[in-house]
Scaffold this motif. Structure first.
Motif, mmCIF file in Angstrom:
data_model
loop_
_atom_site.group_PDB
_atom_site.id
_atom_site.type_symbol
_atom_site.label_atom_id
_atom_site.label_comp_id
_atom_site.label_asym_id
_atom_site.label_seq_id
_atom_site.Cartn_x
_atom_site.Cartn_y
_atom_site.Cartn_z
ATOM 1 N N THR A 126 45.980 41.868 46.066
ATOM 2 C CA THR A 126 47.235 42.157 46.758
ATOM 3 C C THR A 126 48.419 41.558 46.009
ATOM 4 N N GLY A 127 49.430 42.375 45.776
ATOM 5 C CA GLY A 127 50.634 41.914 45.090
ATOM 6 C C GLY A 127 50.610 42.113 43.590
ATOM 7 N N SER A 128 49.437 42.405 43.012
ATOM 8 C CA SER A 128 49.355 42.599 41.562
ATOM 9 C C SER A 128 49.881 43.976 41.181
ATOM 10 N N GLU A 129 50.388 44.090 39.959
ATOM 11 C CA GLU A 129 50.882 45.353 39.435
ATOM 12 C C GLU A 129 50.241 45.612 38.070
ATOM 13 N N HIS A 130 50.081 46.874 37.743
ATOM 14 C CA HIS A 130 49.539 47.195 36.421
ATOM 15 C C HIS A 130 49.855 48.635 36.053
ATOM 16 N N THR A 131 49.679 48.937 34.772
ATOM 17 C CA THR A 131 49.888 50.275 34.232
ATOM 18 C C THR A 131 48.643 50.649 33.430
ATOM 19 N N PRO A 132 47.610 51.156 34.065
ATOM 20 C CA PRO A 132 46.381 51.475 33.342
ATOM 21 C C PRO A 132 46.579 52.646 32.386
ATOM 22 N N ARG A 133 46.097 52.482 31.155
ATOM 23 C CA ARG A 133 46.192 53.536 30.142
ATOM 24 C C ARG A 133 44.810 53.749 29.525
ATOM 25 N N ALA A 134 44.379 54.991 29.476
ATOM 26 C CA ALA A 134 43.065 55.305 28.945
ATOM 27 C C ALA A 134 43.006 55.053 27.448
ATOM 28 N N HIS A 135 41.847 54.607 26.972
ATOM 29 C CA HIS A 135 41.620 54.468 25.546
ATOM 30 C C HIS A 135 41.543 55.852 24.898
ATOM 31 N N ALA A 136 41.465 55.885 23.595
ATOM 32 C CA ALA A 136 41.523 57.144 22.858
ATOM 33 C C ALA A 136 40.440 58.124 23.282
ATOM 34 N N GLU A 137 39.266 57.602 23.656
ATOM 35 C CA GLU A 137 38.155 58.475 24.037
ATOM 36 C C GLU A 137 38.237 58.946 25.482
ATOM 37 N N GLY A 138 39.265 58.516 26.207
ATOM 38 C CA GLY A 138 39.395 58.866 27.609
ATOM 39 C C GLY A 138 38.680 57.868 28.502
ATOM 40 N N CYS A 139 38.733 58.107 29.802
ATOM 41 C CA CYS A 139 38.141 57.161 30.751
ATOM 42 C C CYS A 139 37.707 57.889 32.006
ATOM 43 N N LEU A 140 36.530 57.542 32.481
ATOM 44 C CA LEU A 140 36.033 58.005 33.773
ATOM 45 C C LEU A 140 35.665 56.757 34.565
ATOM 46 N N CYS A 141 36.203 56.612 35.766
ATOM 47 C CA CYS A 141 35.936 55.396 36.528
ATOM 48 C C CYS A 141 35.837 55.686 38.016
ATOM 49 N N LEU A 142 35.240 54.748 38.715
ATOM 50 C CA LEU A 142 35.135 54.765 40.167
ATOM 51 C C LEU A 142 36.078 53.704 40.700
ATOM 52 N N ALA A 143 36.985 54.095 41.586
ATOM 53 C CA ALA A 143 38.003 53.169 42.100
ATOM 54 C C ALA A 143 37.938 53.095 43.614
ATOM 55 N N VAL A 144 38.065 51.880 44.135
ATOM 56 C CA VAL A 144 38.093 51.641 45.577
ATOM 57 C C VAL A 144 39.376 50.902 45.905
ATOM 58 N N ASN A 145 40.186 51.492 46.772
ATOM 59 C CA ASN A 145 41.417 50.852 47.232
ATOM 60 C C ASN A 145 41.252 50.463 48.690
#
Length: 222
Positions: free
Chosen positions: A183-202
């Motif tokens: 809570t309160g954290s901020e970020h700017t996720p950017r995929a690596h050159a090969e792309g990214c597939l992920c599972l996210a829970v908010n």
């Protein structure tokens, strides 16, 4: 084979071993542990310790007919068996859906309903089978070099990388790694050159929904 370098913290591992995590968080940890033998070992040790502590407790008296009544209820109300989806090719060549996640989405990710959230970013919800506790669970695919706009979190977010990787202000995450945003954290996720597939829970529904929907609203207004 590369082992994960970013792991769930002790509180999450204790919660998983003790069965106190919600369904969504437990799914992230179970998925991570398919890649991480170290965390599997820690959880096994915690379960052994917990079992030993329970063995030291004096048992409560149990009605002699309890077991028979449970069997009778099972016979009277059998659990429906869902039809199995036919085996199919993976979403990307070489992609293997981890077993814990496969139980929710199957083994062919192309069969899911993906929507474009941002240019080069697609998302699809992962339905939970338990009680809805407000957690938002989704698969996110990002093309190489694509980024999600900087955003903050009103609740904790857990992300496990399934393929490729991404970086943000807190580190670089690759296959099997877990990113924890509090809570309160901020970020700017950017995929690596090969792309990214992920599972996210908010844990808070609006945590990632706001910047996505804002962008989509602007695009539709053009």
């Amino acid at each position: 084979m590369r082992l994960p370098t970013h792991h769930p913290d002790e509180a999450l591992l204790f919660g998983y071993a003790g069965g106190s995590l919600n369904e969504a968080s437990a799914l992230v940890l179970a998925t991570h542990m398919t890649y991480c033998p170290n965390c599997r070992l820690v959880v096994t040790d915690l379960e052994v310790v917990g079992g030993a502590l329970l063995d030291d407790l004096d048992p409560d008296p149990v009605d002699e007919g309890l077991f028979e009544s449970l069997l009778a209820r099972i016979d009277a109300d059998p659990v429906p068996v869902s039809p199995r989806k036919p085996a199919a090719r993976s979403f990307r060549p070489g992609t293997v859906v981890p077993e814990p996640l496969r139980r929710y989405v199957g083994d062919d990710l192309r069969m899911l309903e993906w929507r474009t959230a941002l240019p080069g970013v697609q998302m699809t919800p992962v339905p939970m089978s338990g009680t809805d506790d407000g957690s938002r669970v989704q698969l996110i695919q990002m093309e190489g070099g694509r980024a999600v706009p900087r955003h903050g979190h009103d609740g904790m977010e857990l992300v496990v990388v399934l393929e490729g990787g991404f970086s943000d202000e807190h580190g670089a995450y690759r296959t099997g790694d877990v990113a924890i945003l509090r809570t309160g954290s901020e970020h700017t996720p950017r995929a690596h050159a090969e792309g990214c597939l992920c599972l996210a829970v908010n844990m808070e529904r609006r945590a990632m929904e706001a910047p996505m929907d804002c962008y989509l609203g602007l695009m539709m207004a053009r």
